[in-house]
Scaffold this active site. Sequence first.
Site, PDB file in Angstrom:
ATOM      1  N   LYS A  48     -48.946  98.008  15.616  1.00 46.53           N
ATOM      2  CA  LYS A  48     -49.970  98.128  14.845  1.00 46.53           C
ATOM      3  C   LYS A  48     -51.260  97.522  15.511  1.00 46.53           C
ATOM      4  O   LYS A  48     -51.214  97.204  16.532  1.00 46.53           O
ATOM      5  CB  LYS A  48     -49.814  97.093  13.546  1.00 46.53           C
ATOM      6  CG  LYS A  48     -48.317  97.513  12.809  1.00 46.53           C
ATOM      7  CD  LYS A  48     -48.223  98.774  12.031  1.00 46.53           C
ATOM      8  CE  LYS A  48     -47.069  98.859  11.233  1.00 46.53           C
ATOM      9  NZ  LYS A  48     -46.809 100.124  10.663  1.00 46.53           N
TER      10      LYS A  48
ATOM     11  N   SER B 179     -43.340 106.899  14.338  1.00 47.89           N
ATOM     12  CA  SER B 179     -43.585 107.371  12.695  1.00 47.89           C
ATOM     13  C   SER B 179     -45.328 107.425  12.648  1.00 47.89           C
ATOM     14  O   SER B 179     -46.092 107.495  13.920  1.00 47.89           O
ATOM     15  CB  SER B 179     -43.408 105.865  11.883  1.00 47.89           C
ATOM     16  OG  SER B 179     -44.114 104.887  12.120  1.00 47.89           O
TER      17      SER B 179
END
Length: 299
Positions: free
Chosen positions: A159, A102
């Site tokens: 992340k 993503s």
Amino acid sequence: MNFALILFVLVVITGIAWVADKLVFQKQRRVSAQAALAEFDARRAAMPGHGSGADFESSRSRLAEEKLRQPWWLEYSASFFPVILAVFVLRSFVVEPFKIPSGSMIPTLLIGDFILVNKYEYGLRLPVINKKIVSLGEPQRGDVMVFRYPKDPSLDYIKRVIGVPGDVVTYENKRLTVNGKPAQYDALPDYLDEERLSYSKHYKETLPGGAPHGILNDADRPAFVAGADPDFPFRENCTYNQQGVTCKVPSGHYFVMGDNRDNSLDSRYWGFVPDENIVGKAFLIWMNLGNLGRVGSFQ
């Protein structure tokens, strides 16, 4: 199904076959080969003049080879054990490859980047159950970390670590403050997202005590956090308002965010990452089939 579990099961199955071959089947084949060769030699002795020469030796060698050969099921299981074991150990304790699915980490990581994750940077963990057995280090602010998604541990997320245990993280008006110290922002040329064919505001962000890295902001997206889970663990540690959110990171947990700040579902929405969910530290792009210039280390 969890790939680590599949690999573990393969190691066990092929390992059992390998050990059984070394301790049992190999000896049985040798005994069978010796008996067959003894019978062969006896027939040779009973036929004077017909049991010598190159043809005889060739036949004897083929017989020995046939009797010592592993059956197909054992050949395919036991012979693969060292390779599968090496892959399992390497993947579990040294490095593990991932593919970025993503755009939540743009501009640092792009969709299609193949990355390597250091599995020992934050301590050695038992594969499959992910239990830490040796502590070698802890995640630091600014690290790019792979972890198991707290709401569904079968999924791996990536992340950036923004807050470590005990930190007070404030994200208001699209700017970070950690323990009362504001992050530094330096404007860069607008970033063109070739997937979405749109421009985003591009900044070099430097967290207190962290290394600089790129982030993106969408000017048309509001600052407040919409749709945050009301029931994530330690939800009471977070306060939401029209400008954003402030959270105190609980012990044994981490606050993480994507670098594509307005296009990332992260700790602002689903909460903190517990230590037991950590997979490792991302450190290298080793391939991008659409852009070979992406290969290398990153912040």
